[in-house]
Design an enzyme around this catalytic site. Structure first.
Site, mmCIF file in Angstrom:
data_model
loop_
_atom_site.group_PDB
_atom_site.id
_atom_site.type_symbol
_atom_site.label_atom_id
_atom_site.label_comp_id
_atom_site.label_asym_id
_atom_site.label_seq_id
_atom_site.Cartn_x
_atom_site.Cartn_y
_atom_site.Cartn_z
ATOM 1 N N ARG A 244 0.828 -1.218 0.000
ATOM 2 C CA ARG A 244 0.000 0.000 0.000
ATOM 3 C C ARG A 244 0.857 1.260 0.000
ATOM 4 N NH1 ARG A 244 -5.124 -1.475 3.990
ATOM 5 N NH2 ARG A 244 -6.279 -2.638 2.402
ATOM 6 N N LYS B 250 -17.612 -17.803 2.659
ATOM 7 C CA LYS B 250 -19.030 -17.606 2.955
ATOM 8 C C LYS B 250 -19.844 -16.967 1.845
ATOM 9 C CE LYS B 250 -18.715 -17.336 7.932
ATOM 10 N NZ LYS B 250 -18.716 -16.425 9.066
ATOM 11 N N GLY C 248 -8.325 -8.871 0.321
ATOM 12 C CA GLY C 248 -7.184 -9.251 1.146
ATOM 13 C C GLY C 248 -6.703 -10.668 0.894
ATOM 14 N N GLY D 34 -12.388 -4.545 1.447
ATOM 15 C CA GLY D 34 -13.808 -4.171 1.458
ATOM 16 C C GLY D 34 -14.149 -3.208 0.324
HETATM 17 C C1 3PG Z 1 -8.518 -1.877 5.105
HETATM 18 O O1 3PG Z 1 -7.441 -2.274 5.526
HETATM 19 O O2 3PG Z 1 -9.391 -2.614 4.643
HETATM 20 C C2 3PG Z 1 -8.759 -0.390 5.095
HETATM 21 O O3 3PG Z 1 -7.630 0.281 5.511
HETATM 22 C C3 3PG Z 1 -9.946 -0.038 5.950
HETATM 23 O O4 3PG Z 1 -9.721 -0.420 7.268
HETATM 24 P P1 3PG Z 1 -10.948 -0.790 8.181
HETATM 25 O O5 3PG Z 1 -11.516 -2.068 7.631
HETATM 26 O O6 3PG Z 1 -10.413 -0.932 9.575
HETATM 27 O O7 3PG Z 1 -11.953 0.323 8.068
#
Ligand code: 3PG
Ligand code: MG
Length: 407
Positions: free
Chosen positions: A37, A199, A356, A379
């Site tokens: 990142r 899931k 991820g 997300g």
């Molecule tokens: C992540 O790592 O998905 C983003 O930085 C957002 O972090 P968070 O899920 O804690 O909001």
């Protein structure tokens, strides 16, 4: 049409540029263990500094409950300095008189990293007062944190709407949005999507949206089990979300209606326990033993998935096929990743991946560099594939096209 401003048009010289980045990187014993990142934001940071901007880095880190030294960005800032190859100063807070003084002392081209925005509850509460305090530190806002753009927080949204700062996407943000557009708004057909992971429940919206966009929907990971059960298979001790069997059936019905292909595993690698190197063997999905659990796809499935990719022009991938964190149950994912990478390098496939676990799996397979685009978003990538405009992107949109973004 609302559109994004173009960073080329931003006059940043001698301006205080608030640059929202996502420094939420994995750390162990005070050391950054994956700098991806940070590497992604280097071009924007360097460009703004080289143009004479005063670059103020703004980010969250982890999920602290209030101020907590464990979640300080100080050592992450040191890693940023190493990668941008220039000094990065650090401020112990992100608002308040000391930070204002540090910003006031900046010279053109300086870089200052502020402390974790989540040390203040106003960040996640999207508090307007807090957003205003952040916004007063800058003249321009640049967001290069695609992976945090699904959060409606002070430093991602209200800083623009309440702070009234002119807002630009950074280079990494723009690249992510361009890739999504290329995959989703005007892709080359046929499009295949791989949706994996454990899931169905977390991916219902995703599956629904993808069905309207892709010709082939390839389902992998434990979530495929729920679909197989919906087809009447008996899967022994495999992970199945019984309460979602009906939803899986609905998705398959919708696919039939729309004339879309759903690709499910035809064989699996089964073991008696969920553990690295658990003794395993390959069976057809019609012959899973009562105390077996499926931990990966089998060779016939691998071959079939690869044949689907070979006749596709675009691939969107979210989620691994098997229990990839346990060898050798990462084999299926690795083989398919390898095939996707080869097709991409050969110019036959445009490949997009994100999430991820997906990125971790692509790293294990060493194919990341050979994919067309790998998103930094977890997300944020998922919600984008669900067809949502992310709140952090929405606030960057302006009514009138700016000069350079039209041409
Ligand atoms: C992540 O790592 O998905 C983003 O930085 C957002 O972090 P968070 O899920 O804690 O909001
Ligand atoms: Mg997350």
């Amino acid at each position: 049409m609302p559109t994004l401003r173009n960073l080329d048009d931003a006059d940043v010289k001698a301006k205080r540029v608030l640059l929202r980045v996502d420094l939420n990187v994995p750390m162990q014993d005070g050391k950054v263990t994956d700098s991806t990142r940070i590497e992604e934001i280097v071009p924007t940071v360097v460009e703004l500094a080289d143009k004479g901007g005063k670059v103020i880095l703004l980010s969250h880190f982890g999920r602290p409950k209030g101020r907590d030294p464990k979640y300080s960005l100080r050592s992450v800032a040191a890693e940023v300095a190493r990668l941008v190859k220039r000094p990065v100063a650090f401020a112990d807070d992100c608002v308040g008189p000391k930070v204002q003084a540090a910003v006031a002392a900046m010279k053109n081209g300086d870089i200052l990293c502020l402390e974790n925005t989540r040390f203040h509850p106003g960040e996640e509460n999207n508090d307007k007062e807090f957003a205003k305090q952040l916004a007063t530190l800058g003249d321009i806002f640049v967001n290069d944190a695609f992976s945090a753009a699904h959060r409606e927080h002070a430093s991602t949204t209200s800083i623009v709407t309440v702070g009234k700062l002119p807002a630009y996407p950074g280079r990494a943000m723009k690249a992510e949005l361009d890739a999504l557009e290329r995959a989703f708004e005007r892709p080359q057909h046929p499009v295949a999507a791989i949706v994996g992971g454990a899931k169905v429940s977390t991916k219902l919206e995703l599956l629904g949206n993808l069905l309207t966009k892709v010709e082939a929907l390839i389902i992998g990971g434990a979530m495929a089990n729920t679909f197989l059960v919906a087809q009447g298979k008996h899967l022994g001790k495999s992970l199945v979300e019984n309460e979602l069997v009906g939803a899986a059936r609905d998705i398959m019905g919708k696919a039939r209606e729309l004339g879309r292909e759903i690709v499910l595993p035809v064989d699996g690698v089964v073991a008696k326990e969920f553990a690295t190197h658990a003794p395993s063997h390959v069976v057809s999905v019609d012959q899973v033993g009562a105390d077996d659990m499926i931990l990966d796809i089998g060779p016939r499935t691998v071959e079939h998935v690869i044949s689907v990719l070979a006749r596709s022009k675009t691939l969107v991938w979210n989620g691994p096929f098997g229990a990839f964190e346990h060898e050798p149950f990462d084999n299926g994912t690795i083989e398919i990743a390898e095939a996707a990478a080869e097709l991409t390098v050969g110019g036959k496939l445009v490949s997009f991946a994100g999430g991820g676990d997906t990125v971790a799996a692509l790293n294990i397979a060493s194919v990341k560099e050979r994919m067309t685009h790998v998103s930094t978003g977890g997300g944020a990538f998922l919600e984008s594939l669900e067809g949502k405009t992310l709140p952090g992107v929405k606030v960057l949109l302006v009514a009138e096209p700016s000069r350079a973004s039209t041409g």
